[in-house]
Structures are given as structure tokens and as C-alpha cells.
Design an enzyme around this catalytic site. Structure first.
Site, PDB file in Angstrom:
ATOM      1  N   ASP A  98      34.942 -49.715 -31.377  1.00 44.26           N
ATOM      2  CA  ASP A  98      33.520 -49.324 -31.528  1.00 44.26           C
ATOM      3  C   ASP A  98      33.216 -49.825 -32.911  1.00 44.26           C
ATOM      4  O   ASP A  98      33.900 -50.293 -33.734  1.00 44.26           O
ATOM      5  CB  ASP A  98      33.388 -47.805 -31.436  1.00 44.26           C
ATOM      6  CG  ASP A  98      32.083 -47.339 -31.033  1.00 44.26           C
ATOM      7  OD1 ASP A  98      31.944 -46.343 -30.256  1.00 44.26           O
ATOM      8  OD2 ASP A  98      31.249 -48.067 -31.329  1.00 44.26           O
ATOM      9  N   GLU A 118      24.113 -40.353 -30.127  1.00 45.72           N
ATOM     10  CA  GLU A 118      25.445 -40.052 -31.219  1.00 45.72           C
ATOM     11  C   GLU A 118      25.257 -38.751 -31.833  1.00 45.72           C
ATOM     12  O   GLU A 118      24.912 -37.908 -31.365  1.00 45.72           O
ATOM     13  CB  GLU A 118      25.899 -41.176 -31.914  1.00 45.72           C
ATOM     14  CG  GLU A 118      25.900 -42.692 -31.093  1.00 45.72           C
ATOM     15  CD  GLU A 118      26.549 -43.681 -31.629  1.00 45.72           C
ATOM     16  OE1 GLU A 118      26.394 -44.764 -31.464  1.00 45.72           O
ATOM     17  OE2 GLU A 118      27.352 -43.409 -32.603  1.00 45.72           O
TER      18      GLU A 118
HETATM   19  C1  GLC Z   1      28.062 -47.391 -31.017  1.00 46.45           C
HETATM   20  C2  GLC Z   1      28.259 -46.535 -30.008  1.00 46.45           C
HETATM   21  C3  GLC Z   1      28.948 -47.358 -28.846  1.00 46.45           C
HETATM   22  C4  GLC Z   1      27.888 -48.804 -28.843  1.00 46.45           C
HETATM   23  C5  GLC Z   1      28.641 -49.407 -29.982  1.00 46.45           C
HETATM   24  C6  GLC Z   1      27.498 -50.759 -30.258  1.00 46.45           C
HETATM   25  O1  GLC Z   1      28.225 -46.731 -32.445  1.00 46.45           O
HETATM   26  O2  GLC Z   1      29.521 -45.536 -30.193  1.00 46.45           O
HETATM   27  O3  GLC Z   1      28.628 -46.677 -27.443  1.00 46.45           O
HETATM   28  O4  GLC Z   1      28.351 -49.490 -27.583  1.00 46.45           O
HETATM   29  O5  GLC Z   1      28.249 -48.659 -31.138  1.00 46.45           O
HETATM   30  O6  GLC Z   1      26.147 -50.342 -30.462  1.00 46.45           O
END
Ligand code: GLC
Length: 610
Positions: free
Chosen positions: A299, A493
Site C-alpha cells: 500500500d 480511510e
Molecule cells: C491508499 C489506500 C489504498 C489505495 C492506495 C493508492 O492509502 O489504502 O486502498 O489503493 O493508497 O491510492
């Protein structure tokens, strides 16, 4: 882990059925790897963010993937800006010695949600309420076309979290609280996006690579264990192996058997160990036991959350645990430097590097990327009639209709007679940003976004002739029915994690004082009142709901707000069922179907009709 054996039967099925590892693809990839330098291999394992890596960087460092974060868009966010940007990256990638195209990834999580005038579908919690997995296939297909029309090959979707605690700011990204419900949506969504398998021409057919995320148990964290200052997001999931398998691993199996091309690893921890360094769950279970043959991706800057002295140590632990591609949006050069040094020092075996690169190249080859660095739809004039087209908006409106959950309907106030004098109130009635929620043009979403769509009010105005709109509810007297639309402001988030006291990165899971006042003003008038709740999760309404004659949960419907009016006026009788338990109060949370002493305001699966 003792229950791994009961999963091994699935594993043989997965590996044998996968076309990612088809023989001819394997041979092609092996030949490529033979020729690659360490720098070229580590480049393939690197994903940088578009505003922190130029096409020249792709060329100089052999970068294998680029992404855009939520709200990071090229130029005027027009289709041509996207196609131009990705073409520039591909020209750079193909000018390298081996000419391996980049994979471009984006969060098209409820439609192509960063792109202006794209169709925005209901967030997953609303799709769970439809209990209609076929809709997920159609939405996946429509989303793939809109993503392909901009030249992008890969979406970080579907999210397969199981929402066990609605105080989590990402609960709305889950299809619900029950693993069986989430599992029902996994296969159709992946196949809608990718097609039946990664058949060597996925991108040539204007489909996209999907991502099952976030591996694993991101929705099961314990409140108060949140990381990075969050209340629960990125926290610690404390479960037995059996609970972990039953609640959080099982929904992934249909995605894995559908050839999902990538799996994104979760920020969160399981029983105290960060998933980004969890070899047991990433390599031993996901890859070896379950036979996942795609690639894992970290992530966003998640390695930085591994508790270690140096970045190099974090890189070593994560790569050795089984992470294949690292999403390091800004500090990607540091990643390359640290991993290169670690391999040369023998801290990361070359076999591990080769395995990671093999997985990445297998997906690139089996998706047809090597032949189609930019999707055909992106390069054709046909692509102009894809983003937000009527067909996709009609599909989204159908999804909105089917996601509505009728919670209360005293004296059958709903459906409303169209000849009635209608009064509409509340800011959430007239704001596409509010009705779309987070991950819409901006990471956190926002009020008043600039994109095509229909607000809930516009849907009502199109359905009936006599409508008065009053944001604050003044002037309700003399109307036949009042429709008050309330709910949550957008969030994404951990910024949506519940906390009792107001703060910048948290939400109260209850209506604001202004909304409560508005509701009292309208209900005190004696005009029969319908309340529509626009939210990513259940809100605490027990102390006011007795004053509301009818109540509809609308979740986060997206751009096609007219779907709400379709239900309010009886064009479509509500069929939605709660995908999550609706608590009486916060003290009941976490509360899930199957709990002992289960006594919510509305149970999982509840939903009335006409
Ligand atoms: C974010 C999320 C993830 C996402 C990634 C790219 O922090 O946790 O779900 O796909 O970063 O944006």
C-alpha cells in the site's frame, strides 16, 4: 497454521485454473528474466506516483509501474490528458533496452472515480445492500471500459474487506459485515473488470487488471489500535486462525480463482505483526498454499510503517516476506537504492527478486500489456463516447435503486403520490460530492465537486411538478410531504474513523446539530416526513427516528441521485437489505450478525418494501 490444510484443496484448483501461469507465458517471461540486469529487475518492482516520477525517470530507472493517488490528475482531467500522460510514460518505457511497458494503476473503486464526468457508482456498502452480484459484474465491466478509455490498465479494486466495526472510516468500501456477502461480490467484480481470465488480450479487449485488497483482515482491526494516529484504521486484527480464515480470508478465494492479477497488502497487522512483513500470510498462505500466481503490491508508502531502525531494514523485511511491487510514490529512488544494496549484501536473495519480477511480468504478459501498452479504446475516437455515457449512468441509477434500504414506512407514506406538494430540505439533497463520498475526484471527496451527475433533489424535481427546496427546512408548512436528506460529510480511510470529540481526522457517526435542528423544525410542523440518510455506514438515530414517518438508507449513491427518487415515488419498490447491522447506539459497536445478545435498531438483512 492448522487450517491451512483445509484450504489446500482450493489451492490446487486455483493454480491449475490460472492462465497467468500458462506455459507459453511462462517461457516468454523466463527468457526475459534471463536477460535482465539487477537494476532492470528492481525497476520492475518499483511503483512511483505520477507527480513524483517523469517519463525520463521511467527510462532512467526502468520503473515498472506508475500510479496516481486520489485526486492526482493530469492537465484539465480530460480523457485526452490521461491518454497523453500514459502514452508519454509508455514511450519512455519502450525506449529502454528491453522495452517493457509500465503498468499504470489507479483507484477506480466506484467507477473511474478520479476522472471528471466519469460515472460514479454506489460505494460497495450500497452494492452489498442490493444483494445482486450480477450488478457487480456489469459495474466492473462498465468501469473497465471507462478506465480503458483513459489508457489505464489496472485498478486497485475490488476492496474485499469485511466491515466488522463501523467505526472504521473504510467500512463503506466493504460490501458488508458478513464474509459470505463479500465473497458473493468478489468473483463477478473481478471478472467484470478483467474478463473471465487474464487471457493474453485482456487490455486488448479494453478490460483492466483487478486488485483484491487489502490482504488481509483490514476490516477486523480492534478499535483503539489504529496506526499513524488513527482510531482504528491500520490497526491490529486480533483473531484465532479459524476466525481469520472464516471471516477475512474466505472472501478472497473467489477472487483468486478468478485469476485476479494483483493483491494489495494491508497496512494493518494480524495478532501484532504488520501485514507488510508477514511472511506467513503473504508468502506461505497466499502464494504457496492458496496458489496465488499474480503479484502482491504494497500500500501507499506502507513500508514506512514497519517498525524498524532504517528504511533498508524495512525494505528487506517486506520483500523477504513476499511483497513483489512496492508503491513508494515519492521516495521510490530510496527504495531502489536500499533494495539494490540489500541484494548485493545478500540480505535479499536473488531468487526472491526473480520470483517477484516473474510474477509481475507474468501479469504483464498474460494481460496483453506487452502488445497493448495503451488500451485500444484510449487510442480510438470511440473512447470519446465512453466516459459517463448514458448506458453506464442508467446502470448506476439501477444500482442506486437496488441499494436503497427502506427502514421505516408508517402509514405507507412511501411511495409518495406524484401529485403531492413536495418539500425537500437538507444540504445532502443537493450536493453530488456528499452523495458520492470519499474517493471521488479528491481522495477525501468533498462538497460541490465539478462533475456531471444528478443530485437527489434534481431527481425529485424531474419526477414531480410541485417541489420546494429549502436547505434549512424553513417554509415547510402547507406541504403534503417533506423529504429531508441528511447524512455524513465525505471522508476516506482513517480520516473517517469514529471519535466522540470533533477532530480534523475523525467523524462522529451521528447527525450534526444543524441537521438535528432541521429535522426537528420539519417534524414539529406536523408535515409527514421522509428521512433519507446519505452515509457510508449506520448513523446513531435512535433518539429521533420515532418522529420520522419513513426512513430510507441511501448509503453513498454516487452521481446518479435520480435512483433515490425512483424509489421515493414508486418507480421501483425498494428491495435493498442491510449489508451491515444498524446499532441502537455506539456502545453496541462492534455488533455483527450472529453475535450473542444481538439487539440492534435494525438487524443485518433487514429491509422493507411497498
Ligand atoms: C491508499 C489506500 C489504498 C489505495 C492506495 C493508492 O492509502 O489504502 O486502498 O489503493 O493508497 O491510492
Amino acid at each position: 497454521m492448522k487450517w491451512i490444510s483445509c484450504l489446500s484443496a482450493v489451492a490446487t484448483l486455483l493454480v491449475s485454473s490460472s492462465s497467468i501461469a500458462a506455459q507459453d507465458v511462462e517461457k516468454r517471461v523466463s527468457a526475459l528474466i534471463e536477460r535482465m540486469s539487477l537494476a532492470e529487475k528492481i525497476g520492475q518492482m518499483t511503483q512511483a506516483e505520477r507527480s513524483h516520477a517523469s517519463p525520463k525517470d521511467v527510462k532512467d530507472y526502468f520503473i515498472g509501474s506508475i500510479l496516481n493517488g486520489g485526486g492526482s490528475v493530469p492537465g484539465e482531467n480530460e480523457r485526452s490528458d490521461w491518454v497523453g500522460m500514459i502514452s508519454d510514460y509508455q514511450d519512455a518505457a519502450r525506449s529502454t533496452r528491453l522495452g517493457i511497458p509500465i503498468l499504470y494503476g489507479t483507484d477506480a473503486v466506484h467507477g473511474h472515480s478520479n476522472v471528471k464526468n466519469a460515472t460514479i457508482f454506489p460505494h460497495n456498502v450500497g452494492l452489498g445492500a442490493t444483494r445482486n452480484p450480477e450488478l457487480a459484474y456489469s459495474i466492473g465491466l462498465a468501469t473497465a471500459k471507462e478506465v480503458a478509455a483513459t489508457g489505464i490498465h489496472w485498478t486497485f479494486a475490488p476492496t474485499l474487506c469485511v466491515a466488522r466495526d463501523d467505526r472504521w472510516g473504510r467500512a463503506y468500501e466493504c460490501f458488508g459485515e458478513e464474509p459470505s456477502l463479500v465473497a458473493e461480490f468478489a468473483e463477478p467484480f473481478v471478472k467484470g473488470l478483467q474478463g473471465d481470465t487474464l487471457n493474453g488480450n485482456t487490455i486488448g479487449e479494453n478490460r483492466v487488471i483487478a486488485t483484491a485488497k487489502h490482504w488481509v483482515a483490514d476490516g477486523g482491526t480492534t478499535y483503539g489500535t489504529g496506526d499513524e494516529g488513527y482510531a482504528i484504521d491500520r490497526g491490529d486484527t486480533q483473531l484465532t486462525d479459524e476466525e481469520l480464515q472464516r471471516l477475512h480470508i474466505s472472501p478472497y478465494l473467489p477472487a483468486l480463482s478468478s485469476d485476479v492479477g494483483s493483491v494489495m497488502v494491508s497496512y494493518s497487522s494480524v495478532n501484532g505483526k504488520k501485514m507488510h512483513e508477514h511472511k506467513g500470510l503473504v508468502s506461505d498462505l497466499l502464494k504457496d498454499e492458496l496458489g496465488f500466481v499474480g503479484f502482491t503490491i504494497s500500500d501507499w508508502s506502507a513500508l514506512g510503517e514497519i517498525p524498524a531502525e532504517t528504511n533498508r531494514e524495512r525494505v528487506v523485511r517486506s520483500i523477504n516476506a513476499g511483497l513483489d511491487m512496492i508503491m513508494e510514490p515519492e521516495k521510490w529512488q530510496e527504495f531502489i537504492t536500499d533494495l539494490t544494496a540489500a541484494v548485493k549484501a545478500g540480505e535479499v536473495p536473488m531468487e526472491r527478486i526473480d520470483e517477484a519480477v516473474r510474477r509481475i511480468l507474468l501479469v504483464k504478459a498474460s494481460s496483453g500489456l506487452l502488445e497493448n501498452p495503451v488500451s485500444p479504446l484510449a487510442l480510438s475516437a470511440q473512447g470519446d463516447s465512453v466516459l459517463g455515457n448514458d448506458e453506464h449512468r442508467a446502470l448506476a441509477r439501477q444500482a442506486v435503486r437496488e441499494s436503497m434500504v427502506l427502514l421505516k414506512n408508517e402509514k405507507s407514506l412511501l411511495p409518495i403520490e406524484k401529485k403531492s406538494k413536495i418539500f425537500v430540505a437538507g444540504v445532502h439533497a443537493n450536493d453530488i460530492g456528499f452523495q458520492s463520498g470519499g474517493w471521488t475526484l479528491e481522495w477525501q471527496g468533498k462538497s460541490g465537486i465539478d462533475t456531471q451527475g444528478t443530485t437527489i433533489l434534481e431527481g425529485i424535481q424531474a419526477a414531480v411538478s410541485t417541489v420546494t427546496y429549502s436547505e434549512d427546512g424553513k417554509g415547510v408548512e402547507g406541504h403534503d410531504v417533506a423529504i429531508v436528506v441528511v447524512g455524513e460529510d465525505p471522508y476516506a480511510e482513517g480520516w473517517g474513523d469514529y471519535r466522540p470529540a470533533p477532530c480534523e481526522k475523525c467523524k462522529p457517526m451521528s447527525l450534526s446539530a444543524e441537521q438535528r435542528q432541521l429535522l426537528d423544525r420539519v417534524t414539529d410542523s406536523g408535515v409527514p416526513t421522509v428521512v433519507v440518510i446519505v452515509s457510508g455506514r449506520p448513523l446513531m438515530v435512535s433518539d429521533q427516528i420515532s418522529d420520522w414517518q419513513s426512513v430510507v438508507a441511501a448509503w453513498l449513491p454516487g452521481t446518479e441521485g435520480a435512483g433515490v427518487a425512483d424509489v421515493l415515488f414508486g418507480e421501483y419498490a425498494p428491495t435493498g437489505k442491510l449489508p451491515v447491522t444498524w446499532p441502537r447506539n455506539l456502545a453496541q459497536i462492534p455488533i455483527n450478525f450472529g453475535d450473542e445478545d444481538y439487539d440492534p435498531l435494525f438487524p443485518y438483512g433487514f429491509g422493507l418494501s411497498y
